[in-house]
Design an enzyme around this catalytic site. Sequence first.
Site, PDB file in Angstrom:
ATOM      1  CG  HIS A  70      -1.608   1.283   1.400  1.00 39.43           C
ATOM      2  ND1 HIS A  70      -2.651   1.453   0.712  1.00 39.43           N
ATOM      3  CD2 HIS A  70      -1.229   2.378   2.326  1.00 39.43           C
ATOM      4  CE1 HIS A  70      -3.160   2.942   1.019  1.00 39.43           C
ATOM      5  NE2 HIS A  70      -2.203   3.287   2.091  1.00 39.43           N
ATOM      6  CD  GLU A 124      -2.874   6.153   4.171  1.00 42.12           C
ATOM      7  OE1 GLU A 124      -1.787   6.038   3.426  1.00 42.12           O
ATOM      8  OE2 GLU A 124      -4.056   5.965   3.210  1.00 42.12           O
TER       9      GLU A 124
HETATM   10  P1  CMP Z   1      -4.257  -0.482  -1.775  1.00 45.44           P
HETATM   11  O1  CMP Z   1      -3.370   0.441  -2.289  1.00 45.44           O
HETATM   12  O2  CMP Z   1      -3.599  -1.119  -0.316  1.00 45.44           O
HETATM   13  O3  CMP Z   1      -5.763   0.118  -1.222  1.00 45.44           O
HETATM   14  C1  CMP Z   1      -6.861  -0.648  -1.157  1.00 45.44           C
HETATM   15  C2  CMP Z   1      -6.542  -1.957  -1.550  1.00 45.44           C
HETATM   16  O4  CMP Z   1      -7.794  -2.555  -1.775  1.00 45.44           O
HETATM   17  C3  CMP Z   1      -5.730  -2.031  -2.899  1.00 45.44           C
HETATM   18  O5  CMP Z   1      -4.529  -1.736  -2.562  1.00 45.44           O
HETATM   19  C4  CMP Z   1      -6.195  -3.574  -3.069  1.00 45.44           C
HETATM   20  O6  CMP Z   1      -5.242  -4.507  -2.172  1.00 45.44           O
HETATM   21  C5  CMP Z   1      -7.587  -3.422  -2.742  1.00 45.44           C
HETATM   22  N1  CMP Z   1      -8.617  -3.411  -3.799  1.00 45.44           N
HETATM   23  C6  CMP Z   1      -8.692  -2.162  -4.359  1.00 45.44           C
HETATM   24  N2  CMP Z   1      -9.479  -2.502  -5.502  1.00 45.44           N
HETATM   25  C7  CMP Z   1      -9.746  -3.889  -5.488  1.00 45.44           C
HETATM   26  C8  CMP Z   1     -10.456  -4.673  -6.453  1.00 45.44           C
HETATM   27  N3  CMP Z   1     -11.129  -4.329  -7.386  1.00 45.44           N
HETATM   28  N4  CMP Z   1     -10.622  -5.960  -5.803  1.00 45.44           N
HETATM   29  C9  CMP Z   1      -9.902  -6.630  -4.937  1.00 45.44           C
HETATM   30  N5  CMP Z   1      -9.034  -5.591  -4.195  1.00 45.44           N
HETATM   31  C10 CMP Z   1      -9.095  -4.492  -4.537  1.00 45.44           C
END
Ligand code: CMP
Length: 149
Positions: free
Chosen positions: A117, A128
């Site tokens: 992330h 965060e």
């Molecule tokens: P991150 O950058 O940690 O922020 C939100 C998280 O949600 C993202 O990374 C993914 O791990 C997850 N995420 C976002 N969109 C999707 C999706 N369409 N399907 C599954 N996981 C998702």
Amino acid sequence: MPKERTFAMLKPGVLQRRLVGEVLGRLENQGFCIIAIKMLQVSRELGERHYGEHKGKAFYEPLMTYMLSGPSIAMVLERENAIKALRHMAGATNPEEAAPGSIRGDYGVITRRNILHASDSPESAAREIGIFFSPEELYPWVDGNEQWF
Ligand code: CMP
């Protein structure tokens, strides 16, 4: 350009797949200074605070299950233009769309387990960082101290 701080979290699969050194090495090679770092088991409460904006979305519960499945590594990183630079290095959220050479493009497999992330704005970074670290856990970076070489 002034230095900027961002928040990054290596998700549970990074430890399980022994990729911590690879990812940290890439970040250091690109000039990111580690201001704070900790390995922790994300709790449900912490996961909900961090990802609260996604509550109700179809991927929210599977994402929570993944984030609670093992320890993560939370970090505060500093360099010029840190937020944009880290997002660029991370690559697209969906690893299938992330460019080769980006961290998600090279190591990610599916979106929910997309390796790391990275904060998307100064406001998100401040929020965060505050969720995962107290001010006394942040160590100001000192460049050019000869006694370390
Ligand atoms: P991150 O950058 O940690 O922020 C939100 C998280 O949600 C993202 O990374 C993914 O791990 C997850 N995420 C976002 N969109 C999707 C999706 N369409 N399907 C599954 N996981 C998702």
